[in-house]
Design a protein around this motif. Structure first.
Motif, mmCIF file in Angstrom:
data_model
loop_
_atom_site.group_PDB
_atom_site.id
_atom_site.type_symbol
_atom_site.label_atom_id
_atom_site.label_comp_id
_atom_site.label_asym_id
_atom_site.label_seq_id
_atom_site.Cartn_x
_atom_site.Cartn_y
_atom_site.Cartn_z
ATOM 1 N N ARG B 367 -10.123 -5.163 -29.061
ATOM 2 C CA ARG B 367 -9.259 -4.084 -29.554
ATOM 3 C C ARG B 367 -7.856 -4.220 -28.961
ATOM 4 O O ARG B 367 -6.863 -4.180 -29.677
ATOM 5 C CB ARG B 367 -9.868 -2.735 -29.156
ATOM 6 C CG ARG B 367 -9.182 -1.533 -29.783
ATOM 7 C CD ARG B 367 -10.057 -0.310 -29.678
ATOM 8 N NE ARG B 367 -10.328 0.089 -28.304
ATOM 9 C CZ ARG B 367 -11.535 0.282 -27.798
ATOM 10 N NH1 ARG B 367 -12.613 0.112 -28.544
ATOM 11 N NH2 ARG B 367 -11.702 0.637 -26.550
ATOM 12 N N SER B 368 -7.799 -4.429 -27.638
ATOM 13 C CA SER B 368 -6.498 -4.591 -26.988
ATOM 14 C C SER B 368 -5.714 -5.734 -27.616
ATOM 15 O O SER B 368 -4.538 -5.604 -27.939
ATOM 16 C CB SER B 368 -6.678 -4.896 -25.506
ATOM 17 O OG SER B 368 -7.315 -3.844 -24.875
ATOM 18 N N HIS B 396 -5.607 -8.883 -21.071
ATOM 19 C CA HIS B 396 -6.240 -8.666 -19.766
ATOM 20 C C HIS B 396 -5.510 -7.605 -18.954
ATOM 21 O O HIS B 396 -5.980 -7.180 -17.926
ATOM 22 C CB HIS B 396 -6.263 -9.970 -18.977
ATOM 23 C CG HIS B 396 -6.934 -11.087 -19.708
ATOM 24 N ND1 HIS B 396 -8.279 -11.076 -19.991
ATOM 25 C CD2 HIS B 396 -6.443 -12.216 -20.250
ATOM 26 C CE1 HIS B 396 -8.585 -12.177 -20.669
ATOM 27 N NE2 HIS B 396 -7.481 -12.874 -20.840
ATOM 28 N N LEU B 397 -4.317 -7.229 -19.409
ATOM 29 C CA LEU B 397 -3.490 -6.325 -18.613
ATOM 30 C C LEU B 397 -3.423 -4.917 -19.175
ATOM 31 O O LEU B 397 -2.982 -3.996 -18.508
ATOM 32 C CB LEU B 397 -2.051 -6.875 -18.524
ATOM 33 C CG LEU B 397 -1.924 -8.298 -17.981
ATOM 34 C CD1 LEU B 397 -0.513 -8.803 -18.136
ATOM 35 C CD2 LEU B 397 -2.330 -8.333 -16.520
ATOM 36 N N ILE B 398 -3.835 -4.771 -20.421
ATOM 37 C CA ILE B 398 -3.688 -3.457 -21.050
ATOM 38 C C ILE B 398 -4.666 -2.453 -20.446
ATOM 39 O O ILE B 398 -5.868 -2.674 -20.415
ATOM 40 C CB ILE B 398 -3.879 -3.565 -22.580
ATOM 41 C CG1 ILE B 398 -2.657 -4.263 -23.166
ATOM 42 C CG2 ILE B 398 -4.067 -2.199 -23.215
ATOM 43 C CD1 ILE B 398 -2.686 -4.415 -24.660
ATOM 44 N N THR B 399 -4.117 -1.366 -19.928
ATOM 45 C CA THR B 399 -4.955 -0.328 -19.329
ATOM 46 C C THR B 399 -5.345 0.675 -20.412
ATOM 47 O O THR B 399 -4.734 0.707 -21.478
ATOM 48 C CB THR B 399 -4.171 0.413 -18.235
ATOM 49 O OG1 THR B 399 -3.021 0.991 -18.834
ATOM 50 C CG2 THR B 399 -3.755 -0.520 -17.128
ATOM 51 N N PRO B 400 -6.376 1.508 -20.155
ATOM 52 C CA PRO B 400 -6.765 2.524 -21.143
ATOM 53 C C PRO B 400 -5.588 3.399 -21.571
ATOM 54 O O PRO B 400 -5.498 3.777 -22.741
ATOM 55 C CB PRO B 400 -7.809 3.345 -20.391
ATOM 56 C CG PRO B 400 -8.385 2.410 -19.395
ATOM 57 C CD PRO B 400 -7.307 1.466 -19.028
ATOM 58 N N GLU B 401 -4.670 3.688 -20.627
ATOM 59 C CA GLU B 401 -3.528 4.544 -20.970
ATOM 60 C C GLU B 401 -2.629 3.867 -21.998
ATOM 61 O O GLU B 401 -2.222 4.476 -22.989
ATOM 62 C CB GLU B 401 -2.696 4.885 -19.722
ATOM 63 C CG GLU B 401 -3.382 5.784 -18.717
ATOM 64 C CD GLU B 401 -4.341 5.027 -17.801
ATOM 65 O OE1 GLU B 401 -4.127 3.805 -17.629
ATOM 66 O OE2 GLU B 401 -5.295 5.632 -17.288
ATOM 67 N N ILE B 402 -2.334 2.582 -21.735
ATOM 68 C CA ILE B 402 -1.472 1.856 -22.674
ATOM 69 C C ILE B 402 -2.160 1.766 -24.029
ATOM 70 O O ILE B 402 -1.539 1.911 -25.079
ATOM 71 C CB ILE B 402 -1.157 0.443 -22.141
ATOM 72 C CG1 ILE B 402 -0.447 0.537 -20.795
ATOM 73 C CG2 ILE B 402 -0.296 -0.339 -23.125
ATOM 74 C CD1 ILE B 402 -0.207 -0.804 -20.142
ATOM 75 N N GLU B 403 -3.462 1.568 -23.990
ATOM 76 C CA GLU B 403 -4.211 1.451 -25.238
ATOM 77 C C GLU B 403 -4.077 2.729 -26.065
ATOM 78 O O GLU B 403 -3.839 2.694 -27.270
ATOM 79 C CB GLU B 403 -5.681 1.181 -24.910
ATOM 80 C CG GLU B 403 -6.479 0.738 -26.105
ATOM 81 C CD GLU B 403 -7.955 0.765 -25.798
ATOM 82 O OE1 GLU B 403 -8.373 0.138 -24.820
ATOM 83 O OE2 GLU B 403 -8.689 1.424 -26.554
ATOM 84 N N LYS B 404 -4.173 3.858 -25.355
ATOM 85 C CA LYS B 404 -4.036 5.147 -26.042
ATOM 86 C C LYS B 404 -2.666 5.255 -26.702
ATOM 87 O O LYS B 404 -2.539 5.682 -27.857
ATOM 88 C CB LYS B 404 -4.227 6.276 -25.022
ATOM 89 C CG LYS B 404 -5.211 7.342 -25.501
ATOM 90 C CD LYS B 404 -5.379 8.424 -24.462
ATOM 91 C CE LYS B 404 -6.693 8.301 -23.723
ATOM 92 N NZ LYS B 404 -6.805 9.181 -22.559
ATOM 93 N N GLU B 405 -1.644 4.863 -25.940
ATOM 94 C CA GLU B 405 -0.279 4.913 -26.468
ATOM 95 C C GLU B 405 -0.146 4.053 -27.718
ATOM 96 O O GLU B 405 0.438 4.459 -28.729
ATOM 97 C CB GLU B 405 0.713 4.400 -25.413
ATOM 98 C CG GLU B 405 0.930 5.331 -24.248
ATOM 99 C CD GLU B 405 1.781 6.528 -24.642
ATOM 100 O OE1 GLU B 405 2.813 6.321 -25.308
ATOM 101 O OE2 GLU B 405 1.388 7.664 -24.308
#
Lengths: 262, 424
Positions: B367-368, B396-405
């Protein structure tokens, strides 16, 4: 600045080599110093790149440590190596080096230190002439040289080895600290005066020779340390050139300002 | 051994030496921290060479080794060297390191000419002057130690008094300027502090090695803490300890200079710090990068399993896996075993299969990756064939927060630029 660091940090190499061979003009000293010269650049690089220590601190820590090791070694073994003492390391002993004459078959061939420096001088001149392009690229645009497929590491290594060797040769005559002055002051003066590399090399050589001659004469006259006097002279000439150029610029500016107003 | 140690703390002369050197060490640690943070440590080296002529001048002027006169002379030439370096850099095309090298050797040469003039004079007091070259703490007199103490207290008091502006100038000079702090004055203050510290330290450490006491403790302290106060305390402690231990070492033989031993101890401290410090030390960095590598390897494996399942295959042998994604087979098997242990993967005979947990993880990574590709094409106008490479890294660097954004920004998309489904 790395040159400055090397001139301090070759000391343990010299001392260790001296302890092994117990004479000054041996090839061991050169090898010992050369190894430590390269070792210095390697450690600085390691601290800076691998351990992420900022560069100025990497340089400062490395050379003070190596110099300290050298002085400790001298202090520990002064009994067995009387020729080496701490002050001679700092100031050299140019005043006495002419006593060491090489006489073969009744003919005077020159002093020992002169005969030692001469081949080094020739090697360096040869290196500079034959490798001029490489050195030029290294000095002005390392990344460009890299992109042209030139192995800058080799050139860097060669150059650093030459700096180490020059330092070692000068060690006996001018000492650890003042050799930096000879390495930096004449080229800096030349750099203020001219912009082209070839010209700068010539100017630098002439200025350095001039510094040495005048410094030597004055030191005899005032009966003070020769090597220090040479650097004092080099410094005075730098200051004169620096201030002279400033004054010239100011005068020119005044002149042009006037012409604008007229 | 024990006798020797107690000797250092009971014998009045030894106690005086230890006291003097440890004061110098601690105050150098404090002042050096600021030089280190401003990346001005090599100027400290130049200053320590340049105080030498000042000491000789002070001696010529007073005719004795009066510590106050010597210090005033030292501070004068030391400060003059700082000014000269600054002036040369500001007004000519010479670089800073050249300016530092030429000023320090020039001043030092003047000093040694003066020394050779002094040593020819008949003054019997001059014998101790040479100890300024390599430092000999044994020559410290009671007055010296008293002067050190007073000066050190003053330095620390000034640091505490001006702590806020100094801190701002060290970390963010532009900001300090914008809120109306006079940067020039603070920098002047810092250079005066540095020069003064060097002037008192030179007798114990010597001209060449004094700079080490300013650099090494601060550099080591930086690896142990991120806070300025903590750094000052740790740095002072390192300076203090290396002073004491260095003096003890230097007594192994008579007539030993103390400076080199102190520097030697300092270097040991620094090496231990650089290698073993938590978070920033060499070993810790190695461990972190290994952990990171392993994480990336495992995420790549998960992703590959996900791609297989998109094609309709759930159970994969090692051989098939390697056909799809090239990888060292040892690394693959080691990571697979680890993942089985974590419950992301299960094994039946030669076949491997994702568990529910593993499927979730795999979907997250894919998904990321696909969200990022979509973001690059939609928002950054990248061409579709240019996006895979960066997505390969960023996944590998995308955090859940960034994903939400990203999800919000792209309005919960269904498929990526290559028309593949984005898993939720």
């Amino acid at each position: 600045m790395v040159g400055d660091a090397i001139s301090h940090s070759v000391l343990p190499g010299i001392v260790i080599a001296y302890l092994f061979s117990s004479q000054f003009d041996s090839i061991f000293i050169m090898i010992g110093a050369g190894i430590f010269g390269v070792f210095t650049t390697v450690i600085i690089d390691f601290f800076h790149k691998k351990l992420k220590l900022q560069e100025d601190a990497s340089i400062g820590i490395t050379f003070t440590w190596l110099f300290a090791v050298g002085v400790i070694l001298i202090a520990l073994f002064t009994g067995s190596a009387t020729d080496l003492d701490q002050e001679c390391v700092l100031f050299g002993e140019l005043g006495t080096s002419f006593l060491d004459k090489i006489i073969i078959g009744g003919r005077l061939y020159g002093t020992r230190s002169m005969l030692m420096i001469l081949p080094v001088f020739l090697v360096i001149v040869l290196f500079v002439f034959s490798g001029f392009k490489g050195l030029q690229l290294l000095a002005f645009h390392e990344e460009y040289a890299l992109s042209k497929g030139i192995n800058t590491r080799i050139w860097q290594l060669g150059f650093m080895s030459l700096v180490s060797i020059t330092t070692v040769m000068s060690f006996e005559s001018v000492g650890a600290i003042l050799v930096v002055g000879l390495l930096v002051l004449p080229p800096a003066t030349a750099y203020l005066l001219v912009g082209k590399l070839t010209k700068m090399l010539w100017f630098s050589c002439v200025i350095a020779t001039f510094d040495c001659l005048l410094g030597y004469l004055f030191s005899i006259y005032f009966d003070v340390s020769v090597s220090s006097m040479i650097i004092v002279f080099a410094g005075i000439i730098f200051v004169l050139v620096f201030l002279g150029l400033k004054a010239q610029k100011k005068w020119k500016n005044n002149f042009s300002e006037q012409s604008v107003f007229e | 051994m024990m006798d020797q140690l107690t000797y250092f703390f009971t014998d009045p002369i030894a106690r005086k030496v230890i006291l003097g050197v440890s004061i110098i060490g601690a105050v150098s640690g404090v002042v050096g921290t600021f030089s280190f943070l401003r990346k001005k440590t090599l100027i400290a080296d130049a200053v320590s060479h340049s105080v030498f002529p000042g000491i000789c001048l002070g001696f010529l002027f007073a005719g004795t080794k009066d510590p106050v006169t010597l210090m005033v002379g030292a501070i004068f030439t030391g400060w003059f060297s700082v000014w000269s370096i600054d002036y040369i850099v500001r007004t000519s095309k010479l670089s800073e390191d050249t300016a530092i090298a030429l000023v320090s050797t020039f001043f030092f040469a003047i000093g040694s000419v003066l020394l050779s003039i002094i040593s020819k004079s008949q003054n019997s007091e001059q014998t101790g002057l040479k100890s300024f070259l390599f430092g000999k703490a044994a020559t410290l007199s009671t007055t010296d130690v008293q002067v050190f103490f007073v000066v050190s207290v003053l330095i620390v008091a000034i640091v505490i008094l001006f702590f806020k502006p100094i801190q701002l100038v060290c970390f963010n000079a532009d900001f300090a300027d914008s809120i109306g702090i006079k940067i020039n004055r603070i920098e002047f203050l810092l250079s005066v502090l540095t020069v003064t510290t060097i002037a008192i330290g030179i007798q114990a450490l010597g001209v060449v090695l004094m700079s080490a006491l300013l650099i090494a403790p601060a550099a080591s302290a930086r690896y142990w803490t991120n806070k300025l106060v903590g750094m000052l305390v740790i740095s002072a402690l390192f300076g203090f300890l290396s002073g004491i231990i260095g003096v003890i070492f230097s007594t192994v033989k008579d007539d030993m200079p103390t400076g080199p031993w102190i520097v030697f101890v300092l270097f040991l401290f620094t090496m231990i710090t650089l290698l073993f410090a938590p978070k920033k030390g060499w070993f810790s960095l190695q461990r972190q990068s290994k952990k990171n590598n392993r994480k990336i390897e495992q995420e790549n494996i998960l992703k590959t399993f996900y791609q297989f399942s998109e094609e309709g295959f759930e159970r994969i042998t090692v051989g098939r896996f390697l056909e799809k994604r090239r990888m060292d087979s040892h690394v693959l098997e080691r990571n697979m075993n680890r993942m089985i242990h974590q419950g992301c993967l299960k094994r039946q005979d030669q076949n491997y299969e994702l568990t529910e947990k593993g499927k979730g993880e795999a979907a997250r990574i894919v998904r990321s990756h696909r969200l990022w590709e979509l973001y690059l094409t939609k928002r950054m106008n990248f061409k579709e064939d240019h996006i895979h490479g960066t997505a390969e890294t960023i996944e590998h660097l995308i955090t859940p927060e960034i994903e939400k954004e990203l999800l919000k920004e792209l309005n919960f998309p269904v498929s990526d630029p290559h028309n593949k489904d984005i898993p939720y």
